[in-house]
Design a protein around this motif. Structure first.
Motif, PDB file in Angstrom:
ATOM      1  N   ALA A   1       0.814  -1.217   0.000  1.00 16.35           N
ATOM      2  CA  ALA A   1       0.000   0.000   0.000  1.00 16.35           C
ATOM      3  C   ALA A   1       0.846   1.265   0.000  1.00 16.35           C
ATOM      4  CB  ALA A   1      -0.908   0.000   1.234  1.00 16.35           C
ATOM      5  N   SER A   2       0.208   2.374  -0.389  1.00 15.96           N
ATOM      6  CA  SER A   2       0.790   3.711  -0.212  1.00 15.96           C
ATOM      7  C   SER A   2       0.103   4.333   1.005  1.00 15.96           C
ATOM      8  CB  SER A   2       0.538   4.585  -1.448  1.00 15.96           C
ATOM      9  OG  SER A   2       1.137   4.003  -2.592  1.00 15.96           O
ATOM     10  N   ILE A   3       0.888   4.712   2.005  1.00 16.36           N
ATOM     11  CA  ILE A   3       0.335   5.195   3.263  1.00 16.36           C
ATOM     12  C   ILE A   3       0.202   6.720   3.257  1.00 16.36           C
ATOM     13  CG2 ILE A   3       0.634   5.291   5.771  1.00 16.36           C
ATOM     14  CD1 ILE A   3       0.027   2.497   4.659  1.00 16.36           C
ATOM     15  N   THR A   4      -0.998   7.186   3.567  1.00 15.39           N
ATOM     16  CA  THR A   4      -1.270   8.611   3.712  1.00 15.39           C
ATOM     17  C   THR A   4      -2.338   8.774   4.788  1.00 15.39           C
ATOM     18  OG1 THR A   4      -1.884  10.644   2.519  1.00 15.39           O
ATOM     19  CG2 THR A   4      -3.073   8.661   1.915  1.00 15.39           C
ATOM     20  N   PRO A   5      -2.281   9.833   5.611  1.00 12.77           N
ATOM     21  CA  PRO A   5      -1.267  10.897   5.646  1.00 12.77           C
ATOM     22  C   PRO A   5       0.026  10.427   6.318  1.00 12.77           C
ATOM     23  CG  PRO A   5      -2.832  11.204   7.427  1.00 12.77           C
ATOM     24  CD  PRO A   5      -3.341  10.038   6.615  1.00 12.77           C
ATOM     25  N   LEU A   6       1.013  11.306   6.381  1.00 11.85           N
ATOM     26  CA  LEU A   6       2.317  10.954   6.945  1.00 11.85           C
ATOM     27  C   LEU A   6       2.182  10.516   8.396  1.00 11.85           C
ATOM     28  CD1 LEU A   6       5.360  10.816   6.393  1.00 11.85           C
ATOM     29  CD2 LEU A   6       5.540  13.207   7.126  1.00 11.85           C
ATOM     30  N   GLU A   7       1.226  11.088   9.108  1.00 15.85           N
ATOM     31  CA  GLU A   7       1.021  10.715  10.510  1.00 15.85           C
ATOM     32  C   GLU A   7       0.762   9.211  10.653  1.00 15.85           C
ATOM     33  OE1 GLU A   7       0.178  15.058  10.165  1.00 15.85           O
ATOM     34  OE2 GLU A   7      -0.303  13.263   8.978  1.00 15.85           O
ATOM     35  N   ASP A   8       0.066   8.626   9.673  1.00 14.90           N
ATOM     36  CA  ASP A   8      -0.215   7.191   9.732  1.00 14.90           C
ATOM     37  C   ASP A   8       1.050   6.358   9.561  1.00 14.90           C
ATOM     38  OD1 ASP A   8      -2.822   7.842  10.084  1.00 14.90           O
ATOM     39  OD2 ASP A   8      -3.581   6.933   8.237  1.00 14.90           O
ATOM     40  N   LEU A   9       2.000   6.865   8.777  1.00 17.03           N
ATOM     41  CA  LEU A   9       3.273   6.164   8.611  1.00 17.03           C
ATOM     42  C   LEU A   9       4.041   6.160   9.924  1.00 17.03           C
ATOM     43  CD1 LEU A   9       5.001   4.784   6.346  1.00 17.03           C
ATOM     44  CD2 LEU A   9       6.264   6.928   6.197  1.00 17.03           C
ATOM     45  N   TYR A  10       4.051   7.303  10.617  1.00 14.45           N
ATOM     46  CA  TYR A  10       4.713   7.370  11.924  1.00 14.45           C
ATOM     47  C   TYR A  10       4.083   6.371  12.895  1.00 14.45           C
ATOM     48  CZ  TYR A  10       7.839  11.397  11.329  1.00 14.45           C
ATOM     49  OH  TYR A  10       8.876  12.229  10.969  1.00 14.45           O
ATOM     50  N   LYS A  11       2.765   6.286  12.883  1.00 10.53           N
ATOM     51  CA  LYS A  11       2.074   5.347  13.790  1.00 10.53           C
ATOM     52  C   LYS A  11       2.392   3.904  13.418  1.00 10.53           C
ATOM     53  CE  LYS A  11      -1.843   8.470  14.600  1.00 10.53           C
ATOM     54  NZ  LYS A  11      -3.280   8.726  14.257  1.00 10.53           N
ATOM     55  N   ARG A  12       2.408   3.616  12.121  1.00  7.64           N
ATOM     56  CA  ARG A  12       2.652   2.248  11.664  1.00  7.64           C
ATOM     57  C   ARG A  12       4.017   1.750  12.113  1.00  7.64           C
ATOM     58  NH1 ARG A  12       0.276  -0.690   7.430  1.00  7.64           N
ATOM     59  NH2 ARG A  12       1.529  -2.466   6.750  1.00  7.64           N
TER      60      ARG A  12
ATOM     61  N   ARG B   1      -1.163  15.240   4.498  1.00  5.34           N
ATOM     62  CA  ARG B   1      -1.928  14.771   3.351  1.00  5.34           C
ATOM     63  C   ARG B   1      -1.169  14.880   2.025  1.00  5.34           C
ATOM     64  NH1 ARG B   1      -5.942  11.237   3.800  1.00  5.34           N
ATOM     65  NH2 ARG B   1      -7.052  11.574   5.753  1.00  5.34           N
ATOM     66  N   ASP B   2      -0.051  15.575   2.048  1.00  7.64           N
ATOM     67  CA  ASP B   2       0.767  15.701   0.830  1.00  7.64           C
ATOM     68  C   ASP B   2       1.631  14.463   0.590  1.00  7.64           C
ATOM     69  OD1 ASP B   2      -0.239  18.189   0.251  1.00  7.64           O
ATOM     70  OD2 ASP B   2       1.407  19.288   1.218  1.00  7.64           O
ATOM     71  N   TRP B   3       1.594  13.524   1.532  1.00  2.00           N
ATOM     72  CA  TRP B   3       2.467  12.351   1.448  1.00  2.00           C
ATOM     73  C   TRP B   3       1.683  11.098   1.063  1.00  2.00           C
ATOM     74  CZ3 TRP B   3       7.790  12.653   2.488  1.00  2.00           C
ATOM     75  CH2 TRP B   3       8.227  13.883   2.981  1.00  2.00           C
ATOM     76  N   ASN B   4       2.257  10.324   0.165  1.00  2.00           N
ATOM     77  CA  ASN B   4       1.772   8.976  -0.182  1.00  2.00           C
ATOM     78  C   ASN B   4       3.000   8.082  -0.242  1.00  2.00           C
ATOM     79  OD1 ASN B   4      -1.267   9.138  -1.045  1.00  2.00           O
ATOM     80  ND2 ASN B   4      -0.288  10.908  -2.008  1.00  2.00           N
ATOM     81  N   VAL B   5       3.290   7.388   0.845  1.00  2.00           N
ATOM     82  CA  VAL B   5       4.560   6.657   0.964  1.00  2.00           C
ATOM     83  C   VAL B   5       4.342   5.171   0.710  1.00  2.00           C
ATOM     84  CG1 VAL B   5       6.535   6.153   2.444  1.00  2.00           C
ATOM     85  CG2 VAL B   5       5.361   8.362   2.640  1.00  2.00           C
ATOM     86  N   ASP B   6       4.993   4.648  -0.325  1.00  2.59           N
ATOM     87  CA  ASP B   6       4.901   3.218  -0.640  1.00  2.59           C
ATOM     88  C   ASP B   6       5.628   2.394   0.412  1.00  2.59           C
ATOM     89  OD1 ASP B   6       3.596   3.795  -3.027  1.00  2.59           O
ATOM     90  OD2 ASP B   6       5.464   3.864  -4.176  1.00  2.59           O
ATOM     91  N   LEU B   7       4.976   1.344   0.900  1.00  8.72           N
ATOM     92  CA  LEU B   7       5.643   0.430   1.832  1.00  8.72           C
ATOM     93  C   LEU B   7       6.625  -0.467   1.093  1.00  8.72           C
ATOM     94  CD1 LEU B   7       2.622  -0.622   4.077  1.00  8.72           C
ATOM     95  CD2 LEU B   7       4.398   1.079   4.569  1.00  8.72           C
TER      96      LEU B   7
ATOM     97  N   TYR C   1       6.727   5.493 -13.090  1.00  6.01           N
ATOM     98  CA  TYR C   1       6.172   5.457 -11.737  1.00  6.01           C
ATOM     99  C   TYR C   1       4.842   6.210 -11.749  1.00  6.01           C
ATOM    100  CZ  TYR C   1       5.760   5.984  -6.692  1.00  6.01           C
ATOM    101  OH  TYR C   1       5.308   5.935  -5.397  1.00  6.01           O
ATOM    102  N   PRO C   2       3.787   5.656 -11.129  1.00  9.38           N
ATOM    103  CA  PRO C   2       2.481   6.330 -11.167  1.00  9.38           C
ATOM    104  C   PRO C   2       2.420   7.542 -10.239  1.00  9.38           C
ATOM    105  CG  PRO C   2       2.335   4.325  -9.867  1.00  9.38           C
ATOM    106  CD  PRO C   2       3.722   4.356 -10.455  1.00  9.38           C
ATOM    107  N   LEU C   3       1.841   8.627 -10.712  1.00 14.98           N
ATOM    108  CA  LEU C   3       1.621   9.787  -9.853  1.00 14.98           C
ATOM    109  C   LEU C   3       0.736   9.379  -8.680  1.00 14.98           C
ATOM    110  CD1 LEU C   3       1.015  12.670 -12.433  1.00 14.98           C
ATOM    111  CD2 LEU C   3       3.128  12.054 -11.257  1.00 14.98           C
ATOM    112  N   TYR C   4       1.033   9.900  -7.505  1.00 17.86           N
ATOM    113  CA  TYR C   4       0.341   9.610  -6.244  1.00 17.86           C
ATOM    114  C   TYR C   4       0.686   8.240  -5.663  1.00 17.86           C
ATOM    115  CZ  TYR C   4      -2.330  13.757  -7.544  1.00 17.86           C
ATOM    116  OH  TYR C   4      -2.684  15.026  -7.919  1.00 17.86           O
ATOM    117  N   GLY C   5       1.670   7.549  -6.234  1.00 19.78           N
ATOM    118  CA  GLY C   5       2.143   6.317  -5.615  1.00 19.78           C
ATOM    119  C   GLY C   5       1.527   5.050  -6.165  1.00 19.78           C
ATOM    120  N   LEU C   6       2.110   3.919  -5.758  1.00 15.22           N
ATOM    121  CA  LEU C   6       1.682   2.625  -6.269  1.00 15.22           C
ATOM    122  C   LEU C   6       0.282   2.248  -5.802  1.00 15.22           C
ATOM    123  CD1 LEU C   6       4.951   0.523  -5.873  1.00 15.22           C
ATOM    124  CD2 LEU C   6       4.014   1.533  -7.958  1.00 15.22           C
ATOM    125  N   GLY C   7      -0.211   2.896  -4.752  1.00 15.78           N
ATOM    126  CA  GLY C   7      -1.573   2.640  -4.307  1.00 15.78           C
ATOM    127  C   GLY C   7      -2.608   2.965  -5.368  1.00 15.78           C
TER     128      GLY C   7
END
Length: 437
Positions: free
Chosen positions: A36-47, A62-68, A218-224
């Motif tokens: 998955a692509s995790i957004t927002p960044l706060e959720d990545l910190y929690k994960r 909300r500007d972040w979409n981070v691929d795991l 690479y897809p815009l907004y991440g692999l999600g």
């Protein structure tokens, strides 16, 4: 039961006009499963259990979409062909990555894959350049169906080691050719017939030729975005897709799957496709992968300030058995706040100190603003699934491209359908039903 790979495969089942109905369940509240692509960044910190909130310097969450599990698509590779054929591309926008690099002697260099780049590269000396250029000309002209292009090589018998010897290529050139062009993870390929390797190098060159800067997309907004695109299109073909559904039980009868129980309800089925997380008793561990997600405030050094790139560290350059990979994307791909970069390093674990193993990659990324470290098991199915009709995928490997993932998709197709996946045959079936495009 999902994960990006399974969704793409099921999308095939819909677009291939086979008599299949799809009901897709995911225990996660988001698309993509382990990839998955995790957004927002706060959720990545929690994960990753990082204490506190992201600093203000990181911008809006909300500007972040981070691929795991980040991966690039080869422009002329299997996944792009699958996406084009299934028409999921109508929901996606892609951007070409800006460079492909290889590590040598503690520095990184652009991967030369054309005659002109070979002659201009600082990766090789003058005489080595000429020999490598001859090799590339040979590869470009090679056609496994035309013996006149073989030049004394038997593509089904001559090993790749012998081909390298024929062109008198040195070890450093062999390293980047096998690992950065042919994209092998180890050196096992050297003593195998050369045809597969030559075709892999041709694929890299053909992918590069499509857009010029690099062979990767690479897809815009991440692999999600890939599974989301699938979900939209699967609905057109009658597929049902449900997130956040706990899987309580896989129901069997006489050794075959007949349904899945979720929240007291049973969804009946004749075949089940899932990733290893749903059937832990039917898979076995064959290794581990370490991945380190790094947030940067700068492009990677010696990449000409590229806003995206791949770096491959061949195993021999750092005395390992398997390669180390780095892929970097940025705000240019709508996955990070303005001026920020996301670099992910990954490799197959070989020792009891995986973070030490990944260090050569992290040194290329310094200074690092924030790191997120994960170590995951490499799991494979214990059997083919033909008796139980439960078809299980492999977990994602350390590579930063989708070619091995697509091989897994085609393997699942073969196990389910009893025949090889054939693009041309499926196109013919599609045209028979809907007519030519």
């Amino acid at each position: 039961m999902t994960g990006l790979l399974k969704k793409l495969f099921l999308k095939h089942a819909a677009a291939l006009f086979l008599p299949l109905k799809m009901f897709i369940l995911s225990l996660n509240p988001y698309y993509g499963g382990e990839s998955a692509s995790i957004t927002p960044l706060e959720d990545l910190y929690k994960r990753f259990k990082i204490p506190g909130a992201p600093p203000a310097s990181m911008g809006r969450g909300r500007d972040w979409n981070v691929d795991l599990i980040p991966k690039f698509l080869m422009a002329n590779g299997q996944l792009v062909k699958m996406l084009l054929f299934t028409e999921v591309t109508r929901y996606l926008d892609f951007k070409v990555t800006e460079g492909s690099f290889v590590y040598k002697g503690g520095k990184i260099y652009k991967v030369p894959s054309t005659e002109a780049e070979a002659l201009a590269s600082s990766l090789m000396g003058l005489f080595e350049k000429r020999r490598f250029r001859k090799f590339l000309v040979y590869v470009a002209n090679f056609d496994e169906n035309d013996p006149r292009t073989f030049e004394g090589v038997d593509p089904k018998k001559t090993s790749m080691r012998e081909v390298y010897k024929k062109f008198d290529l040195g070890q450093d050139v062999i390293d980047f050719t096998g690992h950065a062009l042919a994209l092998y993870r180890t050196d096992d390929y050297l003593d195998q017939p050369c045809c597969e390797t030559i075709n892999r190098i041709k694929l890299y060159s053909e992918s590069l030729a499509r857009y010029g800067k690099s062979p990767y997309l690479y897809p815009l907004y991440g692999l999600g975005e890939l599974p989301q695109g699938f979900a939209r299109l699967s609905a057109i073909y009658g597929g049902t897709y449900m997130l956040n559904k706990p899987i309580e039980e896989i129901i069997m009868q006489n050794g075959k799957v007949i349904g899945v129980k979720s929240e007291g309800e049973i969804a009946r089925c004749k075949q089940l496709i899932c990733d290893p997380s749903y059937v832990k008793d039917r898979v076995e561990k064959v290794g581990q992968v370490i991945r380190v997600i790094c947030i940067l405030s700068h492009p990677i050094k010696n990449t000409n300030d590229a806003n995206s790139c791949q770096i491959i560290i061949p195993q021999n350059q750092v005395n390992r058995k398997s390669d180390i990979y780095v892929c970097m994307i940025s705000s240019a791909h709508n996955v990070a706040a303005q001026g920020k970069y996301i670099a992910i390093a990954s490799t197959t674990v070989e020792t009891k100190e995986p973070e030490k193993e990944i260090r050569p990659a992290l040194e290329l990324l310094e200074p690092i603003e924030q790191k997120f470290v994960s170590i995951s098991d490499l799991l494979v199915p214990k059997d083919l699934g033909t008796e139980s009709q439960i078809f299980i995928s492999r977990t994602y490997d350390a590579t930063t491209h989708f070619e091995t993932t697509c091989d897994d998709i085609k393997d699942i197709y073969k196990r389910m359908m009893g025949s090889e996946f054939d693009f041309e045959e499926m196109k013919r079936k599609k045209n028979d039903i809907y007519g030519e495009d």
